[in-house]
Design a protein around this motif. Structure first.
Motif, PDB file in Angstrom:
ATOM      1  N   ALA A 168       0.834  -1.201   0.000  1.00 35.08           N
ATOM      2  CA  ALA A 168       0.000   0.000   0.000  1.00 35.08           C
ATOM      3  C   ALA A 168       0.868   1.249   0.000  1.00 35.08           C
ATOM      4  O   ALA A 168       0.624   2.190  -0.768  1.00 35.08           O
ATOM      5  CB  ALA A 168      -0.940  -0.010   1.209  1.00 35.08           C
ATOM      6  N   LYS A 219      -1.548   2.444  -2.956  1.00 39.49           N
ATOM      7  CA  LYS A 219      -2.872   1.816  -2.931  1.00 39.49           C
ATOM      8  C   LYS A 219      -3.444   1.890  -1.527  1.00 39.49           C
ATOM      9  O   LYS A 219      -2.725   2.152  -0.567  1.00 39.49           O
ATOM     10  CB  LYS A 219      -2.774   0.360  -3.371  1.00 39.49           C
ATOM     11  CG  LYS A 219      -2.297   0.179  -4.805  1.00 39.49           C
ATOM     12  CD  LYS A 219      -2.503  -1.234  -5.264  1.00 39.49           C
ATOM     13  CE  LYS A 219      -2.150  -1.408  -6.715  1.00 39.49           C
ATOM     14  NZ  LYS A 219      -3.035  -0.730  -7.638  1.00 39.49           N
ATOM     15  N   THR A 220      -4.739   1.627  -1.411  1.00 37.79           N
ATOM     16  CA  THR A 220      -5.329   1.515  -0.081  1.00 37.79           C
ATOM     17  C   THR A 220      -4.954   0.153   0.491  1.00 37.79           C
ATOM     18  O   THR A 220      -4.575  -0.757  -0.251  1.00 37.79           O
ATOM     19  CB  THR A 220      -6.866   1.642  -0.146  1.00 37.79           C
ATOM     20  OG1 THR A 220      -7.385   0.512  -0.858  1.00 37.79           O
ATOM     21  CG2 THR A 220      -7.297   2.950  -0.802  1.00 37.79           C
ATOM     22  N   PRO A 256      -6.961  -2.219   1.712  1.00 36.71           N
ATOM     23  CA  PRO A 256      -7.761  -3.308   1.128  1.00 36.71           C
ATOM     24  C   PRO A 256      -7.326  -3.692  -0.291  1.00 36.71           C
ATOM     25  O   PRO A 256      -7.320  -4.871  -0.637  1.00 36.71           O
ATOM     26  CB  PRO A 256      -9.191  -2.764   1.142  1.00 36.71           C
ATOM     27  CG  PRO A 256      -9.196  -1.749   2.246  1.00 36.71           C
ATOM     28  CD  PRO A 256      -7.821  -1.132   2.210  1.00 36.71           C
ATOM     29  N   GLU A 257      -6.948  -2.701  -1.097  1.00 34.83           N
ATOM     30  CA  GLU A 257      -6.468  -3.010  -2.451  1.00 34.83           C
ATOM     31  C   GLU A 257      -5.175  -3.825  -2.396  1.00 34.83           C
ATOM     32  O   GLU A 257      -5.008  -4.798  -3.135  1.00 34.83           O
ATOM     33  CB  GLU A 257      -6.219  -1.720  -3.238  1.00 34.83           C
ATOM     34  CG  GLU A 257      -7.468  -0.964  -3.613  1.00 34.83           C
ATOM     35  CD  GLU A 257      -7.164   0.406  -4.215  1.00 34.83           C
ATOM     36  OE1 GLU A 257      -7.994   0.886  -4.999  1.00 34.83           O
ATOM     37  OE2 GLU A 257      -6.110   0.999  -3.900  1.00 34.83           O
ATOM     38  N   ALA A 258      -4.273  -3.420  -1.514  1.00 33.02           N
ATOM     39  CA  ALA A 258      -3.003  -4.142  -1.371  1.00 33.02           C
ATOM     40  C   ALA A 258      -3.238  -5.543  -0.802  1.00 33.02           C
ATOM     41  O   ALA A 258      -2.600  -6.507  -1.230  1.00 33.02           O
ATOM     42  CB  ALA A 258      -2.056  -3.352  -0.483  1.00 33.02           C
ATOM     43  N   LEU A 285      -5.788  -7.368  -1.262  1.00 35.13           N
ATOM     44  CA  LEU A 285      -6.326  -8.180  -2.354  1.00 35.13           C
ATOM     45  C   LEU A 285      -5.196  -8.707  -3.244  1.00 35.13           C
ATOM     46  O   LEU A 285      -5.235  -9.862  -3.692  1.00 35.13           O
ATOM     47  CB  LEU A 285      -7.335  -7.371  -3.167  1.00 35.13           C
ATOM     48  CG  LEU A 285      -8.108  -8.120  -4.234  1.00 35.13           C
ATOM     49  CD1 LEU A 285      -8.927  -9.249  -3.599  1.00 35.13           C
ATOM     50  CD2 LEU A 285      -9.038  -7.175  -4.972  1.00 35.13           C
ATOM     51  N   LEU A 286      -4.171  -7.894  -3.473  1.00 34.91           N
ATOM     52  CA  LEU A 286      -3.026  -8.342  -4.265  1.00 34.91           C
ATOM     53  C   LEU A 286      -2.292  -9.497  -3.572  1.00 34.91           C
ATOM     54  O   LEU A 286      -1.848 -10.447  -4.211  1.00 34.91           O
ATOM     55  CB  LEU A 286      -2.034  -7.188  -4.483  1.00 34.91           C
ATOM     56  CG  LEU A 286      -2.474  -6.041  -5.388  1.00 34.91           C
ATOM     57  CD1 LEU A 286      -1.434  -4.937  -5.378  1.00 34.91           C
ATOM     58  CD2 LEU A 286      -2.705  -6.539  -6.807  1.00 34.91           C
TER      59      LEU A 286
END
Length: 180
Positions: A133, A138-139, A141-143, A145-146
């Protein structure tokens, strides 16, 4: 004392050796590597403190510029890359894994596998996602998810760590410092 130092150095070398296995780098700059298996084994075999020290020794060698990370990477630059969260999380993951094995006196294959999942997967992923992140803008949650791309392989590594630790305990019971 001398045996402890030798074992810490041996496990730092194990982390380095597993970095020479071919890695697959994902599109966001973090490789799939066997080094996280060695981090799990640091905790399950050496215990919390010694396991974390082995990882810190390894990271010190990386910071000095030795190309010990997957893909032959090393130097201070790796601490400013998308992998920084995982690197920072390595000693904490080893410590957590080792602490669970030391405290939970259940059947060793189960305990070592569960400890590896909690320390070597969950704890490591939290730090890894934070680093992603930060470095990728990124946020969280986005990180996070990765990071889920690593789950299947890391679950296999955790089960392997449990089996290797159990086998080592049977073959050489005195070498399992996490249960000493």
């Amino acid at each position: 004392m001398e045996r402890n130092i030798a074992r810490i150095a041996l496990f730092a070398a194990l982390i380095a050796a597993l970095g020479f296995l071919p890695a697959v780098t994902l599109g966001f700059g973090v490789p799939i590597t066997a080094q996280s298996l060695a981090v799990m084994l640091c905790g399950t075999v050496l215990g919390a403190k010694r396991g974390a020290l082995a990882v810190l020794l390894f990271l010190a060698l990386v910071a000095l510029g030795l190309p010990l990370l997957a893909g032959g990477r090393g130097g201070l630059g790796v601490f400013a890359s998308p992998t920084v969260g995982f690197l920072v999380g390595f000693p904490i993951a080893a410590f957590t894994t080792g602490l669970i094995v030391e405290r939970w006196k259940g059947p060793l294959p189960l305990v070592a596998s569960v400890a590896s999942i909690i320390g070597g997967v969950v704890v490591l992923y939290v730090f890894g996602a934070m680093g992603l992140a930060l470095m990728l803008g990124k946020t969280f949650p986005e990180a996070a998810l990765l990071v889920t791309a690593f789950i299947p392989g890391d679950i296999i590594k955790a089960v392997l760590a449990g089996g290797i630790t159990s086998g080592l305990a049977k073959a050489r019971p005195d070498s399992l410092l996490s249960r000493a």
